[in-house]
Enzyme design. Structure first.
Site, PDB file in Angstrom:
ATOM      1  N   GLU A 273      11.142   6.936 -13.495  1.00  0.00           N
ATOM      2  CA  GLU A 273      11.786   8.162 -14.453  1.00  0.00           C
ATOM      3  C   GLU A 273      12.701   8.243 -14.905  1.00  0.00           C
ATOM      4  O   GLU A 273      13.681   9.420 -14.923  1.00  0.00           O
ATOM      5  CB  GLU A 273      11.160   9.350 -13.824  1.00  0.00           C
ATOM      6  CG  GLU A 273      11.974   9.473 -11.867  1.00  0.00           C
ATOM      7  CD  GLU A 273      11.961   8.991 -11.303  1.00  0.00           C
ATOM      8  OE1 GLU A 273      11.485   8.821  -9.676  1.00  0.00           O
ATOM      9  OE2 GLU A 273      10.148   7.417 -10.781  1.00  0.00           O
ATOM     10  N   HIS A 297       3.200  11.604 -15.127  1.00  0.00           N
ATOM     11  CA  HIS A 297       3.873  11.761 -14.058  1.00  0.00           C
ATOM     12  C   HIS A 297       5.020  11.148 -14.008  1.00  0.00           C
ATOM     13  O   HIS A 297       5.878  12.177 -13.733  1.00  0.00           O
ATOM     14  CB  HIS A 297       2.715  10.345 -13.410  1.00  0.00           C
ATOM     15  CG  HIS A 297       4.417  10.158 -11.814  1.00  0.00           C
ATOM     16  ND1 HIS A 297       3.438  10.845 -10.623  1.00  0.00           N
ATOM     17  CD2 HIS A 297       5.155   9.614 -11.826  1.00  0.00           C
ATOM     18  CE1 HIS A 297       3.947  10.415  -9.769  1.00  0.00           C
ATOM     19  NE2 HIS A 297       5.543   9.632 -10.656  1.00  0.00           N
ATOM     20  N   GLU A 298       5.552  10.657 -14.922  1.00  0.00           N
ATOM     21  CA  GLU A 298       7.433  10.423 -14.773  1.00  0.00           C
ATOM     22  C   GLU A 298       8.211  11.550 -16.695  1.00  0.00           C
ATOM     23  O   GLU A 298       8.892  11.640 -15.558  1.00  0.00           O
ATOM     24  CB  GLU A 298       7.211   9.288 -16.357  1.00  0.00           C
ATOM     25  CG  GLU A 298       6.689   7.997 -15.550  1.00  0.00           C
ATOM     26  CD  GLU A 298       6.502   7.463 -13.667  1.00  0.00           C
ATOM     27  OE1 GLU A 298       7.844   7.995 -14.008  1.00  0.00           O
ATOM     28  OE2 GLU A 298       5.894   6.584 -13.176  1.00  0.00           O
ATOM     29  N   HIS A 301       8.698  14.069 -13.331  1.00  0.00           N
ATOM     30  CA  HIS A 301       9.689  14.117 -12.260  1.00  0.00           C
ATOM     31  C   HIS A 301      11.118  14.884 -13.446  1.00  0.00           C
ATOM     32  O   HIS A 301      11.976  14.386 -12.447  1.00  0.00           O
ATOM     33  CB  HIS A 301       9.970  12.563 -12.457  1.00  0.00           C
ATOM     34  CG  HIS A 301       9.384  11.516 -11.475  1.00  0.00           C
ATOM     35  ND1 HIS A 301       9.706  11.946  -9.844  1.00  0.00           N
ATOM     36  CD2 HIS A 301       8.410  10.838 -11.204  1.00  0.00           C
ATOM     37  CE1 HIS A 301       8.937  10.958  -9.166  1.00  0.00           C
ATOM     38  NE2 HIS A 301       8.196  10.441  -9.655  1.00  0.00           N
ATOM     39  N   GLU A 320       7.999  12.625  -5.189  1.00  0.00           N
ATOM     40  CA  GLU A 320       6.186  12.092  -5.293  1.00  0.00           C
ATOM     41  C   GLU A 320       5.189  12.682  -4.791  1.00  0.00           C
ATOM     42  O   GLU A 320       4.439  13.609  -5.864  1.00  0.00           O
ATOM     43  CB  GLU A 320       6.128  10.378  -5.297  1.00  0.00           C
ATOM     44  CG  GLU A 320       7.657   9.698  -5.230  1.00  0.00           C
ATOM     45  CD  GLU A 320       7.978   9.633  -6.583  1.00  0.00           C
ATOM     46  OE1 GLU A 320       6.693   9.564  -7.250  1.00  0.00           O
ATOM     47  OE2 GLU A 320       8.409   8.738  -6.984  1.00  0.00           O
ATOM     48  N   ASP A 378      12.083   0.770   1.313  1.00  0.00           N
ATOM     49  CA  ASP A 378      11.036  -0.410  -0.020  1.00  0.00           C
ATOM     50  C   ASP A 378       9.975  -0.678   0.796  1.00  0.00           C
ATOM     51  O   ASP A 378       9.378  -0.669   0.363  1.00  0.00           O
ATOM     52  CB  ASP A 378      11.923  -1.625  -0.334  1.00  0.00           C
ATOM     53  CG  ASP A 378      12.128  -0.918  -1.599  1.00  0.00           C
ATOM     54  OD1 ASP A 378      11.993  -0.271  -2.570  1.00  0.00           O
ATOM     55  OD2 ASP A 378      13.480  -1.912  -1.801  1.00  0.00           O
ATOM     56  N   TYR A 386       3.142   9.627  -2.532  1.00  0.00           N
ATOM     57  CA  TYR A 386       2.658  10.504  -3.538  1.00  0.00           C
ATOM     58  C   TYR A 386       1.411  11.497  -3.171  1.00  0.00           C
ATOM     59  O   TYR A 386       1.481  12.410  -3.671  1.00  0.00           O
ATOM     60  CB  TYR A 386       1.897   9.381  -4.636  1.00  0.00           C
ATOM     61  CG  TYR A 386       2.685   8.551  -5.123  1.00  0.00           C
ATOM     62  CD1 TYR A 386       3.307   8.560  -6.659  1.00  0.00           C
ATOM     63  CD2 TYR A 386       3.765   7.513  -4.497  1.00  0.00           C
ATOM     64  CE1 TYR A 386       4.533   7.725  -6.567  1.00  0.00           C
ATOM     65  CE2 TYR A 386       4.815   6.829  -4.332  1.00  0.00           C
ATOM     66  CZ  TYR A 386       5.312   6.885  -5.993  1.00  0.00           C
ATOM     67  OH  TYR A 386       6.277   6.126  -6.600  1.00  0.00           O
TER      68      TYR A 386
END
Length: 623
Positions: A273, A297-298, A301, A320, A378, A386
């Site tokens: 995003e 979705h993006e 953001h 998220e 990560d 999400y």
């Protein structure tokens, strides 16, 4: 070794409690021959306390040449690496006595071959095959591998840049001009950019390559290599409707442009995003607009994550979970509430798979995970923030009385926290404060029926059944049940191609998802299903994933070459990681998975490569 200070963000080693960055300016040269970015960054800094005598910045595998304050060169030292957090850069200052003092530091530096934030591609790794390419990916804590900075989402900055390159440059900012050195005759141009809305370091992004653009809306251009520009422009033609619907739900879109960059296949995410310029994977180019929900979705953001930002990766769900919630609100507005419910059902399945993978008691399934001791954010990347985040917000919406009450709160939430970074406690405090002021003590009593501690701090699936509407999913479930039941009689004569002729791509995917919940199907069932439904040659990437997962779960070896083809023609982690894992677990598949990865290792983005190696046992995960 430098251990992070006791701050709100355990994933930074910077002294963000003493000094705050307000603006960054980059002077970069793109060097494809040496595969680095080199030049300088100027940091505008403000002291937060009295008597500051040093600045500590995050770095990772950077070559630091010099640091200066005005005309004075400053002493600096680079610490040994600390876990996944990199090497702290400590810069000695002449003592700054007063809080609120502004000053500038200039750092001359270069990225190195170990940089995890920037991937350089050779011409043969691109679609056109004639020009090199580079792109950055800094989320969550890889910004420090591209920039010496306070690499924390709690620090939001404006930035500007001047980037010299012989190929076109785009960034997560508005382009303000291009200078060409005509006299030099070397083809170099300097591209200038400005981002005037504050953002965290992980959203500073750059891409350089043989890029062309085509307008797809009043404030949107799609960028990519010329070989795919027409396909990309067609696929993303509905982008403006997503933006306008987001504005109707929340606040006016304030970033000026919403452009899209379709990256080469090794891009590890579905989308990133980056403000003004969302990066997207070419796996979205399905040819039928069946995968463009990622754009919803993006775009979401733009408000949730970019405008209102988590202040530490522990609270990643605020980015998220909220974004998935708004994404599905947009899809519901455009395509009807059954579509929102259908997408939520599919998301719940993905959440269950993440919980099954980690284990229902794993700390990786906690909405607010523990990131102490240098934990790598990560390693916690999954569907948990999400989808568990989405389900949390969906449950709250139902408890308070539905969209008519919750949607005005969403807008107020963005207005209240815009351009700030917040914690889960900040979010919760505002929720209770807003609901009490607008709807009285009775609404607070409703909120108190929610087990916030279990939702936020306990592992596993959500503590309540969301009871999503299954209107669009029932036909998928029924067909999956028929195939599962057919194993009792071994009679496949009742199945035909007409079974799915009216299914959308999403319904086909849910059908396959449902079958992955059953015992593995016999091989002749798989063979018959493919003959009737023609799944193997389908170009929808999500459908390919689900079909190949179903086949791998039963060690159906005829699919192995298709799996190898899929995981080596694109590097999106959503697809390659589960397929590598399942291939590695399948009969006669372990060595094929390892050999395939090692042969194509250089194709994958460094972030993806690190995680795939853990998935197939080449590197042991610490967490």
């Amino acid at each position: 070794m430098c251990v992070p200070p006791a701050t709100i963000d355990l994933s930074t080693q910077a002294n963000i409690d003493q000094v705050e960055t307000t603006h960054l300016h980059f002077n970069w040269i793109v060097d494809f021959e040496n595969q680095n970015l080199h030049g300088s960054v100027v940091l505008d800094l403000t002291t937060l306390v009295d008597n500051v005598d040093k600045v500590v910045l995050d770095t990772s595998y950077l070559y630091i040449k010099s640091v200066s304050l005005g005309k004075e060169n400053l002493k600096f030292r680079l610490a040994e690496r600390y876990a996944s957090l990199g090497s702290a850069l400590t810069i000695d200052l002449p003592a700054v006595e007063k809080a609120g003092t502004n000053f500038q530091l200039k750092i001359d530096y270069a990225t190195t071959e170990k940089c995890t934030a920037v991937q350089f591609l050779k011409p043969e790794q691109t679609l056109g095959g004639k020009h090199p390419y580079l792109f950055s990916q800094s989320e969550p804590i890889h910004g420090r591998a591209m920039i010496p900075c306070q690499d924390s989402p709690s620090v939001k900055v404006t930035y500007s840049a001047s980037v010299t390159s012989h190929l076109p440059v785009v960034m997560s900012a508005l382009q303000t001009g291009i200078d060409e050195d005509v006299d030099a005759g070397n083809g170099l141009k300097t591209y200038h950019f400005s981002q005037k809305t504050t953002i965290p370091s992980y959203l500073i992004a750059i891409a350089v390559g043989n890029l062309v653009g085509k307008e797809i809306g009043p404030r949107s251009t799609v960028w990519c290599e010329p070989e795919m520009i027409e396909q990309a422009a067609w696929e993303f033609a509905e982008t403006e409707s997503f933006i306008a619907t987001g504005e109707a739900l929340l606040t006016p879109y304030e970033w000026g442009r919403y452009d899209l960059l379709v990256l080469p296949p090794s891009f590890p995410y579905g989308g990133m995003e980056n403000p003004c310029l969302t990066f997207v994977t070419p796996t979205l180019l399905a040819g039928d607009r069946s995968a463009v929900n990622v754009i919803a979705h993006e775009i979401s953001h733009s408000w949730m994550g970019n405008l209102v930002t988590t202040n530490a990766w522990k609270h990643y769900w605020l980015n998220e979970g909220w974004t998935v919630f708004i994404e599905r609100k947009i899809l519901g507005r455009l395509n009807g509430e059954p579509t929102r419910q259908f997408e939520a059902l599919s998301g719940l399945k993905a959440l269950q798979e993440s919980v099954d993978l980690f284990g229902k008691d794993s700390l990786k399934t906690v909405l607010n995970p523990d990131l102490r001791n240098g934990a790598d954010p990560d390693d916690f990347f999954s569907k948990v923030p999400y989808e568990k985040g989405f389900n949390f917000l969906y449950h709250i919406e139902k408890v308070v009385g539905g969209p008519s009450i919750f949607e005005p709160y969403m807008k107020a939430y963005v207005e209240h926290f815009a351009s700030t970074s917040i914690s889960t406690q900040d979010w919760k405090d505002f929720l209770f404060d807003y609901m009490e002021k607008k709807h009285g003590q009775q609404m607070v009593e409703k909120l108190n029926t929610i087990d916030f501690d279990t939702w936020i701090n306990k592992p596993g699936m959500p503590p309540v059944d969301p009871k999503f509407d299954t209107t669009l999913a029932d036909a998928c479930f029924d067909l999956a049940k028929r195939w599962d039941s057919a194993r009792n009689t071994d009679n496949l004569s009742s199945f035909s191609a007409k079974d799915i002729e009216n299914f959308s791509a999403g319904q086909k995917i849910v059908f396959l998802e449902k079958l992955t919940d059953t015992e593995p199907l016999p091989h002749h069932f798989i063979e018959k299903m493919d003959q009737l439904y023609n799944f193997t040659p389908n170009h929808n990437a999500d459908l390919r994933l689900r079909w190949q997962q179903l086949c791998l779960m039963t060690s159906y070896e005829p699919i192995y070459p298709e799996v190898v083809k899929f995981v080596t023609e694109q590097g999106r982690m959503k697809f390659v990681r589960p397929l590598y894992r399942l291939l590695h677990q399948a009969k006669n598949g372990a060595q094929l998975a390892v050999d395939t990865y090692l042969q194509h290792k250089s194709f994958y983005h460094p972030i993806a490569a690190q995680l795939i190696e853990k998935d197939i046992g080449l590197v042991k995960s610490m967490y």
